[in-house]
Design a protein around this motif. Structure first.
Motif, PDB file in Angstrom:
ATOM      1  N   ARG A 142       0.825  -1.213   0.000  1.00  0.00           N
ATOM      2  CA  ARG A 142       0.000   0.000   0.000  1.00  0.00           C
ATOM      3  C   ARG A 142       0.858   1.262   0.000  1.00  0.00           C
ATOM      4  O   ARG A 142       0.316   2.376  -0.015  1.00  0.00           O
ATOM      5  N   TRP A 143       2.162   1.104   0.066  1.00  0.00           N
ATOM      6  CA  TRP A 143       3.044   2.272   0.140  1.00  0.00           C
ATOM      7  C   TRP A 143       3.366   2.750  -1.270  1.00  0.00           C
ATOM      8  O   TRP A 143       4.461   2.544  -1.798  1.00  0.00           O
ATOM      9  N   ASN A 144       2.393   3.387  -1.884  1.00  0.00           N
ATOM     10  CA  ASN A 144       2.558   3.940  -3.225  1.00  0.00           C
ATOM     11  C   ASN A 144       1.880   5.303  -3.263  1.00  0.00           C
ATOM     12  O   ASN A 144       1.058   5.624  -2.388  1.00  0.00           O
ATOM     13  N   THR A 146      -0.503   6.572  -4.790  1.00  0.00           N
ATOM     14  CA  THR A 146      -1.967   6.626  -4.858  1.00  0.00           C
ATOM     15  C   THR A 146      -2.597   6.242  -3.524  1.00  0.00           C
ATOM     16  O   THR A 146      -3.352   7.014  -2.924  1.00  0.00           O
ATOM     17  N   ASP A 147      -2.281   5.044  -3.029  1.00  0.00           N
ATOM     18  CA  ASP A 147      -2.920   4.553  -1.805  1.00  0.00           C
ATOM     19  C   ASP A 147      -2.470   5.297  -0.558  1.00  0.00           C
ATOM     20  O   ASP A 147      -3.208   5.351   0.434  1.00  0.00           O
ATOM     21  N   SER A 148      -1.261   5.846  -0.579  1.00  0.00           N
ATOM     22  CA  SER A 148      -0.712   6.468   0.637  1.00  0.00           C
ATOM     23  C   SER A 148      -0.890   7.980   0.671  1.00  0.00           C
ATOM     24  O   SER A 148      -0.468   8.617   1.640  1.00  0.00           O
ATOM     25  N   ARG A 150      -1.996  11.595   1.440  1.00  0.00           N
ATOM     26  CA  ARG A 150      -2.697  12.114   2.601  1.00  0.00           C
ATOM     27  C   ARG A 150      -2.365  13.595   2.781  1.00  0.00           C
ATOM     28  O   ARG A 150      -1.414  14.092   2.202  1.00  0.00           O
ATOM     29  N   TRP A 163       2.861  11.634   0.743  1.00  0.00           N
ATOM     30  CA  TRP A 163       2.665  10.292   0.214  1.00  0.00           C
ATOM     31  C   TRP A 163       3.940   9.488   0.462  1.00  0.00           C
ATOM     32  O   TRP A 163       4.982  10.035   0.822  1.00  0.00           O
TER      33      TRP A 163
END
Length: 241
Positions: A142-144, A146-148, A150, A163
């Motif tokens: 999830r450390w990419n 897009t997903d990270s 904030r 991110w």
């Protein structure tokens, strides 16, 4: 640690379920002498002192300790710049490593030495409580960007776009870069590498250092390993007598 990164760290790492868990776990020993190893900017350290424990916070990063010392209640705590090597013998009833500090210790020789230092620093029967992400949960996926992605609000009203970028996964080590973009366009970066150890590896290392594992949870509500979306290995071990 850059002083600006210390402020961003506090904004990103506010009180959570993990802190509730550690506060309750330490509280099983009332009025304990507590070591917070890798205390960072002191979020849990200060809370432990506020409920009546005698607390020592140890961290190798001066900027983090400076930020901790500036907070209300910091005068109740003994702050020490250093690593586990500086710990006195048989001085603590409980030791904690929180916010996945255990994973910051990458080399196995360093991990072995740290556990030995903690065993030495605890009284016989003293408890060690720490967290480490379960590699089986593969949280690094999830450390990419897009997903990270904030947004972090700092106390002065500054909003930081953030991110995380995964850079390498190899031999149990996961490397990444945290990106923080300030409103003026200035970008700060925090690089890191974490060691992901399996439950079996943690148990073996603890046994080798003279600890007995009392329990390992998979999440902050006490779920069995592999049965929580938290994806944790939350360890409670006791120093041998």
């Amino acid at each position: 640690m850059d002083r600006r990164l210390a402020a961003i760290y506090d904004a990103e790492n506010r009180w959570g379920r993990d802190d509730d868990y550690f506060l309750a776990a330490v509280g099983e020993t009332p009025a304990a002498r507590v070591l917070d190893l890798g205390c960072g900017t002191g979020r849990l350290t200060l809370a432990l002192a506020a409920v009546g424990h005698t607390v020592t916070g140890v961290d190798p990063h001066r900027a983090a300790l400076d930020a901790a010392r500036a907070k209300p209640g910091a005068d109740r705590i003994a702050w020490i710049e250093g690593t586990s090597r500086v710990l006195p013998d048989a001085a603590y009833d409980v030791a904690v490593l929180v916010s996945h500090v255990a994973q910051e210790i990458q080399a196995e020789d360093d991990w072995t030495r740290t556990l030995a230092d903690l065993r030495r620093a605890l009284v016989p029967g003293g408890r060690l409580v720490f967290d480490s992400r379960d590699p089986a949960a593969r949280r690094w996926e999830r450390w990419n960007p897009t997903d990270s992605r904030r947004r972090l609000a700092l106390p002065d009203g500054t909003v930081v776009a953030a991110w995380t970028e995964l850079t390498e996964v190899r031999d149990g080590l996961v490397s990444f870069v945290h990106h923080y973009v300030l409103p003026d366009g200035d970008e700060l970066r925090g690089q890191g590498t974490l060691r992901f150890r399996t439950e079996a590896e943690l148990r073996a290392a603890l046994a080798g250092a003279g600890f007995t594992v009392e329990r390992i949870h998979g999440g902050w509500a006490g779920e069995p390993v592999g049965e929580s979306s938290d994806g944790e290995l939350v360890v409670v071990a006791r120093a041998g007598t």
